[in-house]
Enzyme design. Structure first.
Site, PDB file in Angstrom:
ATOM      1  N   ASP A 279      -7.262 -20.533  -1.564  1.00 61.57           N
ATOM      2  CA  ASP A 279      -6.388 -19.514  -0.961  1.00 61.57           C
ATOM      3  C   ASP A 279      -6.717 -19.325   0.518  1.00 61.57           C
ATOM      4  O   ASP A 279      -7.839 -19.593   0.961  1.00 61.57           O
ATOM      5  CB  ASP A 279      -6.565 -18.176  -1.690  1.00 61.57           C
ATOM      6  CG  ASP A 279      -8.011 -17.695  -1.662  1.00 61.57           C
ATOM      7  OD1 ASP A 279      -8.921 -18.525  -1.887  1.00 61.57           O
ATOM      8  OD2 ASP A 279      -8.248 -16.498  -1.394  1.00 61.57           O
ATOM      9  N   GLU A 280      -5.739 -18.837   1.244  1.00 58.13           N
ATOM     10  CA  GLU A 280      -5.930 -18.348   2.618  1.00 58.13           C
ATOM     11  C   GLU A 280      -6.761 -19.297   3.489  1.00 58.13           C
ATOM     12  O   GLU A 280      -7.626 -18.846   4.241  1.00 58.13           O
ATOM     13  CB  GLU A 280      -6.590 -16.957   2.590  1.00 58.13           C
ATOM     14  CG  GLU A 280      -5.716 -15.931   1.921  1.00 58.13           C
ATOM     15  CD  GLU A 280      -6.399 -14.585   1.725  1.00 58.13           C
ATOM     16  OE1 GLU A 280      -5.727 -13.561   1.849  1.00 58.13           O
ATOM     17  OE2 GLU A 280      -7.620 -14.552   1.424  1.00 58.13           O
TER      18      GLU A 280
HETATM   19  C1  TNX Z   1      -6.338 -11.673  -0.881  1.00 60.79           C
HETATM   20  S1  TNX Z   1      -5.911 -12.774  -3.552  1.00 60.79           S
HETATM   21  C2  TNX Z   1      -7.364 -12.539  -1.196  1.00 60.79           C
HETATM   22  C3  TNX Z   1      -8.747 -12.042  -1.215  1.00 60.79           C
HETATM   23  C4  TNX Z   1      -8.834 -10.600  -0.824  1.00 60.79           C
HETATM   24  C5  TNX Z   1      -7.687  -9.836  -1.449  1.00 60.79           C
HETATM   25  C6  TNX Z   1      -7.736  -8.375  -1.224  1.00 60.79           C
HETATM   26  C7  TNX Z   1      -6.552 -13.979  -2.867  1.00 60.79           C
HETATM   27  C8  TNX Z   1      -6.449 -15.246  -3.530  1.00 60.79           C
HETATM   28  N1  TNX Z   1      -7.175 -13.798  -1.689  1.00 60.79           N
HETATM   29  O1  TNX Z   1      -9.543 -12.834  -0.367  1.00 60.79           O
HETATM   30  O2  TNX Z   1     -10.041 -10.096  -1.261  1.00 60.79           O
HETATM   31  O3  TNX Z   1      -6.490 -10.345  -0.930  1.00 60.79           O
HETATM   32  O4  TNX Z   1      -6.750  -7.728  -1.959  1.00 60.79           O
END
Ligand code: TNX
Length: 467
Positions: A279-280
């Protein structure tokens, strides 16, 4: 009958009760479940008994791996299942049917029950804030009461690395030393992780370990600078931003590292899954991300595990059998999710605006995020997981994540997890047509005193008529 999740079929037997005497006997075909039930109900487990008060029977006549049948009759209580897991779920239902005080008169009933989804998960982020073994074991005890059968441990992130790796000792020593804010962090030794896995198994919970990559990796980069793009160690990170770290996708050292870590985590984990995050990864160029996933998915498969990843891995060519964890809103699906759908991936649903346990209940909730909105118990409950993705999507289950940027104590965990996880458990277990908000809130109301008795500091959501 105040059972949560609501059973698929439940027929009260009017006028019939069975009183569980304090010295009653329980007999079980499954030793582990028998011992658990005897301890939980304060009964004596007997190997042989002509007419035990409670009998747990294994039989092929019950269909389904996790299904069970429970009958409370005038002459005793019988739970039947084909597997130990089925008996365990029958026992959980019986615990909820049994009154707290003496005499324990259990109302007559016949229940035939089986889960809607095979994967019913919760996630605990032990990376942003570290929580020790005792907190995790208690968490497992509480979630398994609601027939949750997966605990996903988010073991690594920018702020901390939480599982010791023998061939990479700096991960525990350096990567484990910090967390969000000023706290000391921590790291599970392999023995501690093994204790978690064993306790989970005794509660029929599968541990899914997550090693998040190629982003969310600052703690690994601090420990092993050869994994960074420029070869220089970054600073330890204790803030709450995301998207700034990445493994060096074009260095072989990165894949040697991944192989070492995956090999040890896979060996320590009896369950079929290994979660690779994904993710991200905002600091990883798109082409590099695809290259990284093309190389890392087979490493996981070679270690004998099924790949799980956040839905951004949908963009990368799939490896057969992988599971994509959807964490977008319950509304518009993004490109990566469409790519996963087109590839025929399996899905676990974690819609952020329904099941993200780190979201506040309301504006005045003392801790939590709000980027996906406020999530009341009703919001977590009143949705159909069958309607989230297009018809034909292969949905294996639901998972409710608890991210812990703002969660620092076991009491914080309790507050955010309960009662919402009970709502998610019913979404995951019960047939859609058996679910109803009015019925749920009335049943849930009786669980407040049970939580209080066990020291669970749940949020008294004002929409629930707490008993
Ligand atoms: C998104 S959900 C993220 C996390 C954060 C979260 C906080 C996801 C796969 N990645 O790194 O902790 O939002 O709500």
């Amino acid at each position: 009958m105040h059972v949560v999740p609501v059973p698929a079929h439940l027929a009260p037997a009017p006028g019939i009760t069975f009183v569980l005497a304090p010295d009653a006997a329980i007999r079980s075909d499954a030793a582990g479940v028998g011992a658990y039930a005897a301890a939980a109900l304060g009964l004596s487990l007997v190997a042989d008994h002509p007419a035990p008060a409670v009998a747990l029977l294994l039989t092929d006549r019950v269909d389904g791996d996790e299904a069970y049948e429970l009958e409370v009759a005038a002459d005793g209580i019988v739970i039947r299942a084909r597997t130990d897991a089925g008996l365990f779920y029958g026992v959980q239902t019986l615990l909820q049917l049994t009154p707290a005080g003496e005499p324990r008169a259990v109302a007559g009933v016949r229940i035939v029950d089986a889960p809607r989804f095979a994967y019913r998960g919760a996630m605990l982020d032990v990376a942003r804030h570290f929580f020790g073994v005792d907190v995790v074991l208690r968490f497992i005890d509480e979630i398994s009461r609601y027939k949750i059968n997966v605990l996903h441990l988010h073991l690594t992130d920018d702020q901390g690395w939480r599982i010791a790796i023998g061939t990479r000792p700096e991960l525990a020593r350096v990567g484990g030393a910090a967390q969000v804010g000023a706290g000391a962090g921590g790291c599970f030794s392999q023995d501690e992780y093994a204790r978690i896995v064993a306790h989970a198994a005794a509660r029929h919970v599968t541990i899914v370990p997550e090693i998040d990559m190629p982003g969310h990796t600052n703690a690994a980069l601090v420990s092993y600078p050869e994994l960074t793009v420029d070869g220089a160690a970054p600073a330890v990170y204790t803030g709450v931003d995301v998207g700034f770290s990445t493994f060096a996708v074009h260095r072989e050292a990165t894949y040697e590292f991944v192989r070492d870590v995956v090999a040890e985590v896979a060996a320590l984990t009896p369950g079929p899954y290994l979660h690779i995050g994904g993710d991200e990864a905002q600091s990883t160029p798109t082409e590099d991300y695809l290259t990284f996933m093309r190389r890392v998915q087979p490493i996981v498969a070679a270690a004998g595990k099924t790949v799980v990843g956040w839905h951004q891995i949908g963009a990368a060519e799939r490896i057969a059998g992988r599971i994509v964890q959807y964490w977008g809103r319950g509304t518009e699906l993004d490109e990566d999710t469409h790519a996963a759908l087109a590839q025929g991936d399996r899905f676990v649903l974690s819609p952020a605006d329904r099941v993200y346990l780190d979201m506040k209940y309301a504006e005045d909730t003392p801790i939590g995020h709000d980027w996906a909105g406020y999530i009341t118990t009703r919001t977590a409950y009143a949705w159909d997981p069958g309607a989230l993705l297009p018809a034909g999507a292969d949905v294996v289950g639901i998972e409710a994540p608890l991210w812990t940027e703002f969660v620092t104590t076991a009491a914080d965990i309790d507050l955010l997890v309960f009662p919402r996880l009970a709502a998610v458990a019913e979404v995951a277990w019960s047939p859609q047509e058996a679910r109803d908000w009015q019925s749920f809130r009335d049943r849930l109301a009786t669980h407040g005193p049970q939580w209080t008795a066990r020291g669970v500091r749940f949020h008294p959501d004002p929409e629930i008529p707490w008993a």
